[in-house]
Enzyme design. Structure first.
Site, PDB file in Angstrom:
ATOM      1  N   SER A 144       0.855  -1.185   0.000  1.00  0.00           N
ATOM      2  CA  SER A 144       0.000   0.000   0.000  1.00  0.00           C
ATOM      3  C   SER A 144       0.894   1.240   0.000  1.00  0.00           C
ATOM      4  CB  SER A 144      -0.880  -0.050   1.258  1.00  0.00           C
ATOM      5  OG  SER A 144      -1.692   1.083   1.364  1.00  0.00           O
ATOM      6  N   LYS A 170      -1.226  -0.962  -4.290  1.00  0.00           N
ATOM      7  CA  LYS A 170      -2.413  -0.183  -3.896  1.00  0.00           C
ATOM      8  C   LYS A 170      -2.008   1.271  -3.729  1.00  0.00           C
ATOM      9  CE  LYS A 170      -4.904   0.060   0.460  1.00  0.00           C
ATOM     10  NZ  LYS A 170      -5.640  -0.729   1.466  1.00  0.00           N
ATOM     11  N   LYS A 172      -3.233   5.171  -2.658  1.00  0.00           N
ATOM     12  CA  LYS A 172      -4.237   5.972  -1.951  1.00  0.00           C
ATOM     13  C   LYS A 172      -4.633   7.157  -2.833  1.00  0.00           C
ATOM     14  CE  LYS A 172      -4.118   3.762   2.075  1.00  0.00           C
ATOM     15  NZ  LYS A 172      -5.305   3.188   2.738  1.00  0.00           N
ATOM     16  N   ASP A 197      -7.425   3.094  -3.181  1.00  0.00           N
ATOM     17  CA  ASP A 197      -8.132   3.118  -1.894  1.00  0.00           C
ATOM     18  C   ASP A 197      -8.442   4.570  -1.541  1.00  0.00           C
ATOM     19  OD1 ASP A 197      -9.168   2.769   0.625  1.00  0.00           O
ATOM     20  OD2 ASP A 197      -7.376   1.825   1.483  1.00  0.00           O
ATOM     21  N   GLU A 222     -11.282   0.619  -3.442  1.00  0.00           N
ATOM     22  CA  GLU A 222     -11.596   0.299  -2.045  1.00  0.00           C
ATOM     23  C   GLU A 222     -12.243   1.505  -1.363  1.00  0.00           C
ATOM     24  OE1 GLU A 222      -8.134  -1.276  -0.101  1.00  0.00           O
ATOM     25  OE2 GLU A 222      -8.911  -0.904   1.907  1.00  0.00           O
ATOM     26  N   ASP A 247     -13.965  -1.699   2.931  1.00  0.00           N
ATOM     27  CA  ASP A 247     -13.052  -1.801   4.080  1.00  0.00           C
ATOM     28  C   ASP A 247     -13.816  -1.262   5.297  1.00  0.00           C
ATOM     29  OD1 ASP A 247     -11.092  -1.380   6.012  1.00  0.00           O
ATOM     30  OD2 ASP A 247      -9.714  -0.269   4.745  1.00  0.00           O
ATOM     31  N   LYS A 271     -10.166  -6.862   7.779  1.00  0.00           N
ATOM     32  CA  LYS A 271      -9.129  -6.566   8.768  1.00  0.00           C
ATOM     33  C   LYS A 271      -9.597  -7.119  10.104  1.00  0.00           C
ATOM     34  CE  LYS A 271      -7.601  -2.265   6.672  1.00  0.00           C
ATOM     35  NZ  LYS A 271      -7.529  -0.796   6.792  1.00  0.00           N
ATOM     36  N   GLY A 299      -4.484  -4.461   6.228  1.00  0.00           N
ATOM     37  CA  GLY A 299      -3.523  -4.203   7.299  1.00  0.00           C
ATOM     38  C   GLY A 299      -3.766  -2.867   7.950  1.00  0.00           C
TER      39      GLY A 299
HETATM   40  O1  OSB Z   1      -7.349   1.821   4.489  1.00  0.00           O
HETATM   41  O2  OSB Z   1      -6.378  -0.039   4.238  1.00  0.00           O
HETATM   42  C1  OSB Z   1      -6.430   1.072   4.782  1.00  0.00           C
HETATM   43  C2  OSB Z   1      -3.319   1.548   6.956  1.00  0.00           C
HETATM   44  C3  OSB Z   1      -3.869   2.181   8.054  1.00  0.00           C
HETATM   45  C4  OSB Z   1      -5.208   2.485   8.047  1.00  0.00           C
HETATM   46  C5  OSB Z   1      -6.004   2.159   6.943  1.00  0.00           C
HETATM   47  C6  OSB Z   1      -5.459   1.493   5.848  1.00  0.00           C
HETATM   48  C7  OSB Z   1      -4.087   1.221   5.848  1.00  0.00           C
HETATM   49  C8  OSB Z   1      -3.384   0.643   4.707  1.00  0.00           C
HETATM   50  C9  OSB Z   1      -2.040  -0.006   4.957  1.00  0.00           C
HETATM   51  O3  OSB Z   1      -3.761   0.764   3.560  1.00  0.00           O
HETATM   52  C10 OSB Z   1      -2.038  -1.462   4.971  1.00  0.00           C
HETATM   53  C11 OSB Z   1      -0.784  -2.025   5.584  1.00  0.00           C
HETATM   54  O4  OSB Z   1       0.210  -2.180   4.861  1.00  0.00           O
HETATM   55  O5  OSB Z   1      -0.769  -2.336   6.792  1.00  0.00           O
HETATM   56 MG    MG Z   2      -8.584   0.727   3.163  1.00  0.00          MG
END
Ligand code: OSB
Ligand code: MG
Length: 382
Positions: A144, A170, A172, A197, A222, A247, A271, A299
């Site tokens: 990510s 992924k 953001k 995402d 996402e 999510d 998660k 994660g």
């Molecule tokens: O939206 O998936 C998410 C991390 C912290 C809070 C929200 C998200 C995330 C990630 C990172 O996208 C995922 C990871 O590598 O732990």
């Molecule tokens: Mg997410």
């Protein structure tokens, strides 16, 4: 199976620097925060769990301070002295405390770890026994990448990650950093497996805007809409062709049933921290298998404790898409556990061979991270 009796629950609020912070539509966390949970059984067996929260309430309403408060004053006293003959049922005891899923996942995770250790088995095999399957012994993973200042900066990081072997990227996005950005990335990387995402940054009025992703051959988008908008994700799904992954919206198995009913979901990011732990994760996993819903494990920038449990869960065969569980060196240097998770050439992480979560917690590093939390003194917990 041998039962465990919980003698003591210890809590460690921690702060750790990130190797690479993650900027999202809701902001950037100044440092890694979490509350680690260590339970000790009457027989002296330890179990570790992680309340995967952040210093600030950006992703969910929980923070280091709220989870510490609820764990210390409500969840730990409730579990102390309890005998657990089935870790799946710990959820039932904890459910008298409403919400606070990340906190609940922390203490529940420690119970699963201790129970697996007491029974001399890997957590991955314990999870597998609840879903009538066998662990595949590995998790297929991606990475990510946060919002960067420019497209060029983003491309440089993507290329670095692909060079390390990550086969799913992924990115953001946020309003103003979405369609043109994604088009520019796709133009440079026509064959890469890319997903986006939005972390709840849009509303249904953006439906036509979001439909502009349709031609970009994205693996999924996402959580475009807000977390309470399950019904509106169902409406959005009529306007976009990109597969829709939820999510934030799916906090319970019942949320997932509702999302399926109203066509609000094509893919689930599960998660364990968000849904309150592994009993709920098992229920959700079973619904995904039953509905043939593509599933991956997300994660929360976990330390090695949460990461190891997530890798164990992600090794179940019903997890069908690459997970947001990257190698240790993407997050921390060093982590508080050993050995590190290392990316394999086929974009996977191996499930450790050891019992329980399978990694060793290094007490000095936990102490350092606790000292750092108190030194930073950013959001005091009293
Ligand atoms: O939206 O998936 C998410 C991390 C912290 C809070 C929200 C998200 C995330 C990630 C990172 O996208 C995922 C990871 O590598 O732990
Ligand atoms: Mg997410």
């Amino acid at each position: 199976m041998r039962p465990i009796t919980i003698k003591e629950v210890a809590l460690y609020p921690i702060a750790m620097p990130f190797v690479e912070p993650l900027k999202t539509s809701f902001g950037m966390e100044p440092f890694k925060g979490a509350v680690l949970v260590e339970i000790t059984t009457e027989e002296g067996i330890k179990g570790w769990g992680e309340a995967a929260v952040a210093p600030e309430p950006g992703y969910s309403g929980e923070t280091v301070a709220t989870s510490y408060h609820v764990l210390k004053h409500f969840m730990a006293p409730l579990m102390t002295g309890k005998t657990i003959d089935d870790p799946y049922k710990a959820r039932d005891v904890l459910q008298v405390i409403r919400d606070h899923h990340h906190a609940r996942a922390g203490i529940e995770g420690a119970i699963w770890d201790a129970f697996a250790r007491a029974n001399n088995m890997r957590l991955a095999d314990l999870f597998a026994s609840y879903v009538d399957a066998e662990s595949t012994n590995r998790a297929v993973v991606g990475v990510s990448i946060g919002i960067q200042p420019t497209v060029e900066d983003t491309l440089a990081i993507i290329r670095k990650r692909m060079g390390q072997g990550y086969q799913r990227i992924k990115l953001k996005i946020k309003p103003g950093w979405d369609v043109d950005f994604a088009k520019a990335i796709r133009a440079e990387l026509p064959d890469a497996t890319i997903m986006l995402d939005a972390n709840s940054a849009y509303t249904l009025t953006d439906a036509e805007h979001l439909a502009q992703f349709d031609d970009l051959n994205l693996l999924m988008i996402e959580q475009p809409l807000r977390s309470y908008d399950i019904y509106e994700h169902g409406l959005l799904n009529h306007h976009i062709e990109t597969p829709l992954c939820l999510d934030e919206s799916i906090k319970t198995a019942l949320d997932l049933r509702l999302a399926l009913q109203v066509n609000a979901i094509d893919i689930l990011n599960l998660k364990p921290a968000r849904v309150g732990g592994f009993a709920e994760s098992i229920d959700i996993y079973k619904i995904c298998v039953e509905h043939e819903l593509p599933l991956w494990i997300g994660g929360m920038l976990e330390t090695g404790i949460g990461r190891a449990a997530n890798v164990a869960f992600a090794s179940l065969p019903g997890v069908t898409l690459p997970c947001d569980i990257s190698a240790t060196d993407r997050y921390f240097d060093p982590d508080i556990t050993e050995p590190p998770f290392v990316l394999q050439p086929d974009s996977t992480l191996n499930v450790p061979n050891g019992i329980g979560i399978g990694v060793e917690v290094i007490p000095e590093r936990v102490q350092e991270a606790v000292a750092r939390w108190y030194e930073l003194d950013m959001y005091p917990i009293g």
